[in-house]
Scaffold this motif. Structure first.
Motif, PDB file in Angstrom:
ATOM      1  N   GLY A 164      -3.432   2.971   2.227  1.00 26.04           N
ATOM      2  CA  GLY A 164      -4.055   3.594   1.064  1.00 26.04           C
ATOM      3  C   GLY A 164      -3.121   3.674  -0.123  1.00 26.04           C
ATOM      4  O   GLY A 164      -2.485   2.707  -0.501  1.00 26.04           O
ATOM      5  N   GLY A 165      -3.048   4.869  -0.720  1.00 32.87           N
ATOM      6  CA  GLY A 165      -2.215   5.034  -1.897  1.00 32.87           C
ATOM      7  C   GLY A 165      -2.847   4.428  -3.135  1.00 32.87           C
ATOM      8  O   GLY A 165      -2.160   3.916  -4.025  1.00 32.87           O
ATOM      9  N   GLU A 179       0.832  -1.196   0.000  1.00 35.32           N
ATOM     10  CA  GLU A 179       0.000   0.000   0.000  1.00 35.32           C
ATOM     11  C   GLU A 179       0.870   1.250   0.000  1.00 35.32           C
ATOM     12  O   GLU A 179       1.841   1.347   0.743  1.00 35.32           O
ATOM     13  CB  GLU A 179      -0.926   0.021   1.221  1.00 35.32           C
ATOM     14  N   GLY A 180       0.513   2.177  -0.835  1.00 37.47           N
ATOM     15  CA  GLY A 180       1.265   3.420  -0.929  1.00 37.47           C
ATOM     16  C   GLY A 180       2.411   3.357  -1.916  1.00 37.47           C
ATOM     17  O   GLY A 180       3.008   4.380  -2.254  1.00 37.47           O
ATOM     18  N   ASN A 181       2.724   2.156  -2.410  1.00 36.43           N
ATOM     19  CA  ASN A 181       3.828   2.014  -3.364  1.00 36.43           C
ATOM     20  C   ASN A 181       3.513   0.896  -4.362  1.00 36.43           C
ATOM     21  O   ASN A 181       4.320  -0.002  -4.599  1.00 36.43           O
ATOM     22  CB  ASN A 181       5.127   1.705  -2.617  1.00 36.43           C
ATOM     23  N   GLU A 224      -6.580   5.405 -11.473  1.00 36.94           N
ATOM     24  CA  GLU A 224      -6.364   5.930 -12.821  1.00 36.94           C
ATOM     25  C   GLU A 224      -6.419   4.847 -13.887  1.00 36.94           C
ATOM     26  O   GLU A 224      -6.597   5.146 -15.065  1.00 36.94           O
ATOM     27  CB  GLU A 224      -5.020   6.654 -12.878  1.00 36.94           C
ATOM     28  N   THR A 225      -6.290   3.586 -13.493  1.00 34.88           N
ATOM     29  CA  THR A 225      -6.372   2.490 -14.465  1.00 34.88           C
ATOM     30  C   THR A 225      -7.811   2.234 -14.893  1.00 34.88           C
ATOM     31  O   THR A 225      -8.054   1.555 -15.893  1.00 34.88           O
ATOM     32  CB  THR A 225      -5.801   1.189 -13.877  1.00 34.88           C
ATOM     33  N   GLY A 226      -8.764   2.750 -14.128  1.00 30.26           N
ATOM     34  CA  GLY A 226     -10.168   2.534 -14.451  1.00 30.26           C
ATOM     35  C   GLY A 226     -10.736   1.242 -13.895  1.00 30.26           C
ATOM     36  O   GLY A 226     -11.914   0.935 -14.106  1.00 30.26           O
ATOM     37  N   ILE A 227      -9.926   0.485 -13.188  1.00 28.12           N
ATOM     38  CA  ILE A 227     -10.394  -0.773 -12.596  1.00 28.12           C
ATOM     39  C   ILE A 227     -11.261  -0.459 -11.377  1.00 28.12           C
ATOM     40  O   ILE A 227     -10.930   0.404 -10.564  1.00 28.12           O
ATOM     41  CB  ILE A 227      -9.197  -1.655 -12.183  1.00 28.12           C
ATOM     42  N   THR A 228     -12.375  -1.148 -11.257  1.00 27.81           N
ATOM     43  CA  THR A 228     -13.291  -0.913 -10.140  1.00 27.81           C
ATOM     44  C   THR A 228     -12.672  -1.383  -8.827  1.00 27.81           C
ATOM     45  O   THR A 228     -12.206  -2.518  -8.712  1.00 27.81           O
ATOM     46  CB  THR A 228     -14.618  -1.661 -10.364  1.00 27.81           C
TER      47      THR A 228
END
Length: 389
Positions: free
Chosen positions: A176-177, A152-154, A183-187
């Motif tokens: 998170g992160g 996460e975060g990286n 931005e890939t558009g993956i749900t």
């Protein structure tokens, strides 16, 4: 009993329950009602998909209509699970075609859901393999069927895309992160299992994953077995005449993280016939100074510890980490309950085995209530080093 043998035994024990569930599902479909007795819109969806009745989990809810299954996660995320691309969904819901064929898991809890549902084929990506025991998953990582996307975060977005997931299950409580992944558009689908305060509520997220991968019936059957075994043992332990007092945790970096009275662990202690030292605390946890923890737990009967000690953990090691640890009654009377995550797949499988966790604790608090010779899966009383030699 090994983890693998446990699941084999579980499967055989559930055969009779399978027929009962089939009959129940058939009755619901014929009457045009879902598992909660609510009328569906036309009953078409319930004719083809197993009904999901959420009884313990608070992080998700399910509503079925004629053509879609509406799944609300937390307060803000809404998904419409559909079987056809042309299905219409209500405004505010994200459409997801099910069953999904590929996904990425961000946590061990999520992975445990796929493991118990025998659905490793759907998992195409993980954050990493630290403290991972499952040989099938490790082999899939080794031969490239599962990729590691980073922590996460990286995240490595190239690896994310290489996994080609239909959806990604995320944990909002981690670091998170997720922006690069968005931005890939993956749900992105939140999995809130860690937020559940009831052990059965956490395990019930099996049903959540089952809906996405087309294994609703299997999820219902497995959970019904877990629920039955858990509640039966809880009832037996609840009748114990003596309830020992237990506390949990260790000092780390100058603070002792003590789980609160509403924590998942505190509930398991209560269900196992014990009292947790912070029963009256309404929070899920807080950091305390040693003096405050000692004031609470100095006379507690048992002390539960979960860590990743690199060598054989011992009372000597516990004292070396904090000399004042020897002042606790549980230390003096050698009643430390211990699990080493480097030796046991605790987070990897325990979320879907609350009945086994409960039995481990009952065997320690009230040994007469379990069968003679019971061998714990996760927790045991810490022995003196000399006893193991």
């Amino acid at each position: 009993m090994s983890i693998i043998n446990y699941f084999v035994s579980l499967h055989s024990k559930m055969k009779k329950l399978t027929y009962l569930l089939i009959i129940a599902a058939t009755c619901c479909a014929c009457s045009g009602k879902n598992a909660k007795g609510q009328a569906t819109e036309g009953g078409a969806l319930s004719d083809s998909i197993e009904a999901i009745d959420v009884r313990y989990a608070t992080g998700f809810s399910v509503r079925d209509s004629a053509s879609v299954r509406l799944v609300d996660v937390g307060k803000h995320d809404r998904f419409a699970l559909v079987r056809t691309d042309d299905a219409e969904v209500p405004r505010g819901y994200t459409k997801i075609r099910v069953p999904i064929r590929s996904t990425i898991c961000m946590t061990a809890l999520q992975l445990s859901n796929f493991t118990i549902l025998d659905a490793h084929d759907v998992v195409k990506g993980l954050t990493g393999t630290k403290n991972l025991f499952n040989e099938d998953i490790l082999q899939r990582v080794k031969d490239g069927r599962i990729v590691k996307i980073g922590m996460e975060g990286n995240f490595d977005t190239e690896m994310v895309l290489a996994a080609n997931p239909d959806v990604i299950f995320i944990s909002p409580f981690k670091r998170g992160g997720y922006e690069p992944i968005k931005e890939t558009g993956i749900t992105l689908v939140p999995h809130l299992g860690y937020k559940e305060l009831d052990p059965l509520g956490q395990a019930e997220w099996i049903k959540f994953i089952g809906m996405f991968i087309g294994k609703e019936r299997e999820a219902n059957e497995i959970f019904a077995g877990i629920e039955s075994r858990y509640n039966e043992l809880k009832k037996v332990a609840g009748a114990a005449e003596v309830r020992p007092v237990v506390f949990s945790g260790e000092m780390h970096y100058g603070n002792w993280h003590a789980v609160g009275g509403k924590n998942y662990l505190a509930q398991i202690f209560r269900d196992a016939g014990a009292d947790y030292v912070i029963n009256d605390d309404e929070t899920s946890g807080e950091d305390l100074e040693f003096e405050k923890m000692y004031a609470l737990a100095a006379k507690a009967d048992y002390w539960r510890i979960l860590n990743s000690y690199p060598d054989e953990f011992s009372y000597e090691a516990l004292k070396a980490s904090e000399p004042r640890n020897e002042l606790f009654k549980a230390f003096k009377e050698r009643k430390v309950i211990y699990c080493n995550m480097k030796q046991t797949p605790y987070y990897e499988i325990s979320p879907v085995m609350p009945d086994i966790l409960l039995k481990d604790f009952v065997a320690i608090f009230h040994p007469a209530l379990v069968e003679a010779g019971y061998k714990p899966t996760f927790y045991h009383l810490l022995k003196e080093v000399e006893e193991d030699r």
